[in-house]
Structure formats: structure tokens, C-alpha cells
Write an enzyme that holds these catalytic residues in place. Structure first.
Site, mmCIF file in Angstrom:
data_model
loop_
_atom_site.group_PDB
_atom_site.id
_atom_site.type_symbol
_atom_site.label_atom_id
_atom_site.label_comp_id
_atom_site.label_asym_id
_atom_site.label_seq_id
_atom_site.Cartn_x
_atom_site.Cartn_y
_atom_site.Cartn_z
ATOM 1 N N ARG A 1 10.795 -1.670 11.452
ATOM 2 C CA ARG A 1 9.646 -1.348 12.302
ATOM 3 C C ARG A 1 9.499 -2.354 13.439
ATOM 4 O O ARG A 1 9.728 -3.546 13.249
ATOM 5 C CB ARG A 1 8.360 -1.329 11.445
ATOM 6 C CG ARG A 1 8.027 0.056 10.940
ATOM 7 C CD ARG A 1 6.919 0.088 9.924
ATOM 8 N NE ARG A 1 5.698 -0.637 10.259
ATOM 9 C CZ ARG A 1 4.624 -0.661 9.483
ATOM 10 N NH1 ARG A 1 4.617 0.018 8.345
ATOM 11 N NH2 ARG A 1 3.555 -1.343 9.833
ATOM 12 N N ARG B 1 -1.056 -9.456 12.839
ATOM 13 C CA ARG B 1 -1.570 -8.388 11.960
ATOM 14 C C ARG B 1 -2.331 -8.985 10.782
ATOM 15 O O ARG B 1 -3.361 -8.443 10.358
ATOM 16 C CB ARG B 1 -0.407 -7.525 11.451
ATOM 17 C CG ARG B 1 0.149 -6.581 12.516
ATOM 18 C CD ARG B 1 1.551 -6.104 12.196
ATOM 19 N NE ARG B 1 1.645 -5.355 10.960
ATOM 20 C CZ ARG B 1 2.788 -5.191 10.271
ATOM 21 N NH1 ARG B 1 3.918 -5.734 10.704
ATOM 22 N NH2 ARG B 1 2.790 -4.483 9.167
ATOM 23 N N ARG C 1 -10.271 0.599 8.197
ATOM 24 C CA ARG C 1 -9.884 -0.782 8.480
ATOM 25 C C ARG C 1 -10.992 -1.556 9.181
ATOM 26 O O ARG C 1 -10.816 -2.742 9.464
ATOM 27 C CB ARG C 1 -8.677 -0.782 9.406
ATOM 28 C CG ARG C 1 -7.360 -0.879 8.703
ATOM 29 C CD ARG C 1 -6.280 -0.660 9.754
ATOM 30 N NE ARG C 1 -5.165 -1.504 9.559
ATOM 31 C CZ ARG C 1 -4.001 -1.060 9.050
ATOM 32 N NH1 ARG C 1 -3.855 0.160 8.644
ATOM 33 N NH2 ARG C 1 -3.000 -1.878 8.935
ATOM 34 N N ARG D 1 11.699 -5.580 5.189
ATOM 35 C CA ARG D 1 11.497 -4.141 4.953
ATOM 36 C C ARG D 1 12.463 -3.304 5.802
ATOM 37 O O ARG D 1 12.664 -3.571 6.982
ATOM 38 C CB ARG D 1 10.061 -3.756 5.302
ATOM 39 C CG ARG D 1 9.837 -2.226 5.261
ATOM 40 C CD ARG D 1 8.385 -1.850 5.287
ATOM 41 N NE ARG D 1 7.675 -2.406 6.427
ATOM 42 C CZ ARG D 1 6.356 -2.383 6.549
ATOM 43 N NH1 ARG D 1 5.607 -1.843 5.601
ATOM 44 N NH2 ARG D 1 5.778 -2.909 7.608
ATOM 45 N N LYS E 1 0.848 -1.213 0.000
ATOM 46 C CA LYS E 1 0.000 0.000 0.000
ATOM 47 C C LYS E 1 0.873 1.249 0.000
ATOM 48 O O LYS E 1 0.686 2.167 -0.801
ATOM 49 C CB LYS E 1 -0.932 0.015 1.237
ATOM 50 C CG LYS E 1 -1.850 -1.190 1.331
ATOM 51 C CD LYS E 1 -2.733 -1.157 2.565
ATOM 52 C CE LYS E 1 -2.027 -1.251 3.895
ATOM 53 N NZ LYS E 1 -1.350 -2.553 4.152
HETATM 54 P P1 AP5 Z 1 4.853 -1.683 1.978
HETATM 55 O O1 AP5 Z 1 4.549 -0.868 0.778
HETATM 56 O O2 AP5 Z 1 5.550 -1.050 3.102
HETATM 57 O O3 AP5 Z 1 3.533 -2.487 2.454
HETATM 58 P P2 AP5 Z 1 2.222 -1.964 3.188
HETATM 59 O O4 AP5 Z 1 1.056 -2.592 2.517
HETATM 60 O O5 AP5 Z 1 2.244 -0.487 3.285
HETATM 61 O O6 AP5 Z 1 2.442 -2.680 4.580
HETATM 62 P P3 AP5 Z 1 2.300 -2.120 6.074
HETATM 63 O O7 AP5 Z 1 3.086 -3.058 6.949
HETATM 64 O O8 AP5 Z 1 2.647 -0.683 6.151
HETATM 65 O O9 AP5 Z 1 0.783 -2.341 6.320
HETATM 66 P P4 AP5 Z 1 0.017 -2.354 7.637
HETATM 67 O O10 AP5 Z 1 -1.349 -2.205 7.177
HETATM 68 O O11 AP5 Z 1 0.293 -3.560 8.459
HETATM 69 O O12 AP5 Z 1 0.678 -1.153 8.496
HETATM 70 P P5 AP5 Z 1 0.200 0.320 8.823
HETATM 71 O O13 AP5 Z 1 1.410 1.146 8.926
HETATM 72 O O14 AP5 Z 1 -0.877 0.745 7.933
HETATM 73 O O15 AP5 Z 1 5.740 -2.950 1.462
HETATM 74 C C1 AP5 Z 1 6.267 -3.870 2.396
HETATM 75 C C2 AP5 Z 1 7.673 -4.301 1.967
HETATM 76 O O16 AP5 Z 1 7.565 -5.079 0.772
HETATM 77 C C3 AP5 Z 1 8.621 -3.130 1.640
HETATM 78 O O17 AP5 Z 1 9.921 -3.448 2.078
HETATM 79 C C4 AP5 Z 1 8.590 -3.035 0.112
HETATM 80 O O18 AP5 Z 1 9.844 -2.600 -0.406
HETATM 81 C C5 AP5 Z 1 8.288 -4.478 -0.301
HETATM 82 N N1 AP5 Z 1 7.434 -4.556 -1.480
HETATM 83 C C6 AP5 Z 1 6.341 -3.774 -1.753
HETATM 84 N N2 AP5 Z 1 5.790 -4.140 -2.923
HETATM 85 C C7 AP5 Z 1 6.547 -5.175 -3.403
HETATM 86 C C8 AP5 Z 1 6.499 -5.985 -4.581
HETATM 87 N N3 AP5 Z 1 5.536 -5.798 -5.512
HETATM 88 N N4 AP5 Z 1 7.437 -6.958 -4.746
HETATM 89 C C9 AP5 Z 1 8.408 -7.151 -3.795
HETATM 90 N N5 AP5 Z 1 8.514 -6.404 -2.673
HETATM 91 C C10 AP5 Z 1 7.589 -5.442 -2.464
HETATM 92 O O19 AP5 Z 1 -0.417 0.131 10.267
HETATM 93 C C11 AP5 Z 1 0.381 -0.234 11.363
HETATM 94 C C12 AP5 Z 1 -0.468 -0.380 12.605
HETATM 95 O O20 AP5 Z 1 -1.065 0.877 12.935
HETATM 96 C C13 AP5 Z 1 -1.638 -1.363 12.530
HETATM 97 O O21 AP5 Z 1 -1.231 -2.687 12.794
HETATM 98 C C14 AP5 Z 1 -2.575 -0.792 13.592
HETATM 99 O O22 AP5 Z 1 -2.167 -1.167 14.878
HETATM 100 C C15 AP5 Z 1 -2.383 0.696 13.436
HETATM 101 N N6 AP5 Z 1 -3.339 1.288 12.476
HETATM 102 C C16 AP5 Z 1 -3.028 1.912 11.303
HETATM 103 N N7 AP5 Z 1 -4.141 2.308 10.673
HETATM 104 C C17 AP5 Z 1 -5.179 1.940 11.457
HETATM 105 C C18 AP5 Z 1 -6.580 2.053 11.321
HETATM 106 N N8 AP5 Z 1 -7.165 2.617 10.258
HETATM 107 N N9 AP5 Z 1 -7.351 1.547 12.314
HETATM 108 C C19 AP5 Z 1 -6.803 0.983 13.410
HETATM 109 N N10 AP5 Z 1 -5.485 0.830 13.593
HETATM 110 C C20 AP5 Z 1 -4.669 1.298 12.615
HETATM 111 MG MG MG Z 2 2.403 0.875 4.903
#
Ligand code: AP5
Ligand code: MG
Length: 214
Positions: free
Chosen positions: A160, A171, A88, A127, A13
């Protein structure tokens, strides 16, 4: 242009949003990034959010909705936004409907990046995020030229806290239980675009472009 990116942890994402912001001229609104900033600042909200994030659980809906409502008031959101990691839960999706109505706006696309769980543990344990500019490297799929140093800005790369395997598995469970039902919610509005997220970062961006026509 108002877009939601939905996908499991590690689906890409953030990676895809960063490739879209300049082209579309709208900001990335990542609730995860906003919580990590609050954790770094040590605000009361950050302390509460960290407890949930470290467990792989969601931050309570009222906190998340408040943070997003405040973010929407900033001038850069007037032209639209790419929502990364919000909504979410069904409760958050309904709150978003209300916020959009107040802004006399609506959603254009809900892009769902599909990646099987098997891929995601490797993506997340590898990552490395830049402390300076937020760029996400990957030790195998997008390695930095120098270990620990961001190619884009020379900043320090870090791992992270929630990218440990046991937290990642929790997660993923949270995503399947609480977030994936949103696909059905938005399908009823006929704005869902399903994307195969297993290809290269460029291939996935190509699929996103085709899906949203921009
Ligand atoms: P990356 O692009 O970083 O993936 P992502 O989908 O953004 O993954 P996240 O871990 O950020 O998602 P998340 O939803 O768990 O975390 P968030 O920060 O939103 O890619 C990942 C890796 O893969 C990178 O190293 C990249 O280089 C590689 N990659 C990408 N695409 C690739 C490809 N095509 N091929 C190969 N490699 C690739 O949330 C964190 C926490 O915050 C949650 O757990 C929760 O506790 C809280 N939170 C956030 N939002 C909310 C909400 N709305 N409600 C409640 N709690 C929330
Ligand atoms: Mg992310």
C-alpha cells in the site's frame, strides 16, 4: 450482529474481520477498502481521498458518512456488519448512531484491538495485500509460498502507498488524537471489549470470539 473493530493502523482489524465474516454471516465494511477502490477507479471522491490517505490524515467526515450510509442500503447489510475503520471521529460515531436508529438497529459490540505502536511499523512495512482477493500476507508473520503471489487466489501482491514509515507514524498520531477518544464514547454504552492484539492471528481471533461470544 453489528460490530465495530477499533484499533490503530496495523492492529489487525482487516485480518480479524476476514476471519469473522463467514462464521457470523455478515459483511466486512471497510471504509479504507472502499476509498482504495475509488482511488483505483479514479473517481472524484477517490482523488480527494487519496490526498488525505497519502498524508496519513483522515478523509473529511461528510464524505465518509455519505459512503457508509450508501453501503448500509445494500441488502447484505440487513443481517448486520463488521465495521472496520469506521467510525474514526466523534462526528462519525454520532452519525452512525443516527443511521442505526433509522435502521431500527443497534450496536452489539465494540471490539478494541490493542497493540503498542512499536509493533505496528513492522506489521505495516511488511504487509503485502492481494490485488485479486484482498487477502493480507506479511513477509515475516504470514509469508506467501511464492514471493509476490497470493496463497489464497494466485493474485499479485502489492504494498500500500500509505505503508511507508513516515506515513505510518502520521497515521498512528491521527489514531491517537482523533480515534482513540471513541473508546471512551462507547465505554459509556458498556459495549466495549478490549482485546490484546499482540499474539498470533489465531490467538487474537480466539480472544475476539470469547469477547463477542460468537
Ligand atoms: P491488517 O489486518 O491489515 O491491519 P489493519 O488494522 O487492518 O491495518 P490498516 O493499515 O488497514 O489500518 P488503517 O486503519 O490504517 O487503514 P484503513 O485502510 O482503515 O494487518 C496489518 C499487517 O499485519 C498484515 O500484513 C497482517 O498480515 C499482519 N498481522 C495482522 N495481525 C497480526 C498478528 N496478530 N501477528 C502478526 N502479524 C499480524 O484506512 C486507510 C486510510 O483511509 C486512513 O488513513 C484514512 O486516510 C482513510 N480512512 C479510512 N477510513 C476512514 C474513516 N472512517 N474516516 C476518515 N478517513 C478514513
Ligand atoms: Mg485494514
Amino acid at each position: 450482529m453489528n460490530i465495530i473493530l477499533i484499533g490503530p493502523p496495523g492492529a489487525g482489524k482487516g485480518t480479524q474481520a476476514k476471519r469473522m465474516i463467514d462464521r457470523l454471516g455478515v459483511p466486512q465494511v471497510s471504509t479504507g477498502d472502499m476509498f482504495r477502490a475509488a482511488v483505483k477507479e479514479g473517481t472524484p471522491m477517490g482523488i480527494k481521498a487519496k490526498e488525505c490517505m497519502d498524508k496519513g490524515a483522515l478523509v473529511p467526515d461528510d464524505v465518509v458518512i455519505g459512503v457508509v450510509a450508501e453501503r448500509f442500503e445494500k441488502p447484505d447489510c440487513k443481517k448486520g456488519f463488521i465495521l472496520d475503520g469506521f467510525p474514526r471521529t466523534l462526528e462519525q460515531a454520532k452519525a452512525l448512531d443516527g443511521l442505526l436508529e433509522k435502521m431500527e438497529s443497534s450496536l452489539d459490540h465494540v471490539v478494541v484491538i490493542e497493540v503498542p505502536d512499536d509493533y505496528l511499523v513492522e506489521r505495516l512495512t511488511g504487509r503485502r495485500t492481494c490485488k485479486g482477493c484482498g487477502y493480507m500476507h506479511h513477509i515475516a508473520f504470514d509469508p506467501p509460498k511464492t514471493d509476490g503471489v497470493c496463497d489464497k487466489c494466485g493474485g499479485e501482491l502489492y504494498q500500500r502507498d500509505d505503508d511507508q514509515e513516515t506515513t505510518i507514524r502520521q497515521r498512528l498520531k491521527t489514531y491517537h488524537d482523533q480515534t482513540s477518544p471513541l473508546i471512551d464514547y462507547y465505554s459509556k454504552k458498556s459495549i466495549v471489549r478490549m482485546i490484546d492484539g499482540t499474539g498470533s492471528m489465531e490467538d487474537v481471533q480466539g480472544a475476539v470470539k470469547d469477547a463477542i461470544g460468537a
